[in-house]
Design an enzyme around this catalytic site. Structure first.
Site, PDB file in Angstrom:
ATOM      1  CG  ASP A  34       4.329  -1.768   6.222  1.00 62.85           C
ATOM      2  OD1 ASP A  34       3.574  -2.374   6.993  1.00 62.85           O
ATOM      3  OD2 ASP A  34       4.323  -1.956   4.998  1.00 62.85           O
ATOM      4  CB  ALA A  35       4.365   3.602   9.852  1.00 61.96           C
TER       5      ALA A  35
END
Length: 367
Positions: free
Chosen positions: A150-151
């Protein structure tokens, strides 16, 4: 009598087909897309759910900025300016965590509009601190700065936008380094998908978590985050940037794989490789995929003949998940794994953000 019934049935089928075609044509009209984006934006801004600087809202604001850019709505621009100003243009609590600097993407976009120093300085301060210090690790899983897929939506666009605005190459270099660390850690080159984090990477001896059908676990929204992040990187980087081919090749590779996994209703399931175990299309992952694939077509990275039907099918399905008020439903709640815990009444701000980003690219398609 039988002939008459047959004629009625044929008329019904023809009418239904015509209606479907008209409906589909309508949802691709510029007026419709602008209106549904404005309606979804208005509903979501009237229904806040998290701290304004939280990562969830950072993803929403990306979509709201896209709505402003697509529609030219001064009301939407003023709403984002006022929200950002009320936060003093600052990131969330953790300087080291990508989730807490995603909101800065909005600050940087708004800085470009009026170029007021107070809109950019807090971003410079937090990113400089990120570059100067190691990630405060707590265990094996967070061994690098961007240790969860997700980062790659949260952090990279912030660094790249800042690098392009300031002309400071150090921000682009840092993004390349951190992104490739995550790629090396989580990208499965056989499946051409990202594991969410090390908890979902199959070990060399074959052990590890799998789905009910025995397949590896690849989370739809997690891979949606990655593809959405790639778009936002590629939108910024110059064509002659030395590392641009890496991002383009990864984007195209993932796009081809993701297109293969689309389900018959036009959406993707929460678990990409075990759709049967996760009934019901999931809108946040599907919205990011729609956004990315449409952008790829619009920017000549993806073949329109191959990908346009995929995008069209997705957009029609996404619009059917927006109710009369403008609420975007069928969104999996906050989590880090595929789940079944959502329905037409399930909404989250990032789901709206993904839908708005999709609309901002679908409206540009040449059909």
């Amino acid at each position: 009598m039988t002939k008459r019934i047959l004629m009625v049935l044929m008329l019904f089928v023809a009418t239904g087909t015509t209606f479907a075609q008209v409906t589909n044509k309508k949802v691709f009209g510029k007026k419709y897309i602008k209106n549904v984006m404005l309606k979804a934006t208005d509903w979501q801004l009237r229904h806040p759910k998290h701290d304004p600087k939280d990562w969830t809202n950072g993803a929403l604001y990306a979509g709201v900025v896209a709505t402003w850019q697509t529609t030219g709505s001064k009301k939407v621009y003023n709403a984002m300016r006022d929200i950002s100003s009320a936060q003093d243009w600052r990131p969330f609590r953790r300087w080291y965590h990508a989730d807490d600097i995603v909101v800065n993407q909005t600050y940087l976009d708004l800085y470009r509009e009026e170029q007021k120093p107070e809109r950019i300085q807090p971003t410079i301060d937090v990113v400089d601190k990120l570059l100067a210090n190691p990630y405060p690790t707590k265990g094996e899983i967070d061994i690098i700065k961007w240790w969860w897929c997700d980062a790659l939506f949260m952090g990279p666009p912030t660094l790249v936008k800042l690098g392009m605005i300031t002309g400071e190459k150090k921000y682009l270099d840092a993004n390349d380094e951190y992104f490739k660390e995550c790629y090396d850690l989580l990208y499965n080159k056989e499946e051409k998908l990202f594991a969410r984090d090390l908890n979902f990477v199959i070990k060399p001896d074959g052990s590890g978590r799998r789905e009910a059908n025995g397949e590896k676990i690849f989370w739809s929204r997690g891979n949606g985050w990655v593809m959405g992040g790639l778009v936002r990187i590629l939108e910024e980087l110059p064509q002659d940037y030395s590392e641009r081919p890496f991002y383009e090749e990864l984007f195209v590779e993932m796009a081809n794989r993701v297109a293969e996994l689309q389900q018959a209703d036009g959406l993707w399931r929460a678990s990409l490789l075990d759709p049967a175990s996760y009934p019901g299309g999931e809108v946040s992952g599907s919205g990011f995929f729609c956004y990315a694939l449409a952008w790829g077509i619009n920017n000549n990275l993806l073949d329109a003949k191959t990908f346009l039907p995929v995008v069209e099918k997705t957009w029609v399905a996404l619009t059917e998940c927006v109710n009369e008020e403008g609420r975007v439903g069928w969104v999996q709640p906050i989590g880090a794994t595929p789940e079944k815990n959502f329905s037409k009444d399930s909404w989250e701000v990032y789901g709206t953000g993904a839908f708005l980003l999709a609309g901002s690219e679908v409206i540009k398609l040449k059909r």
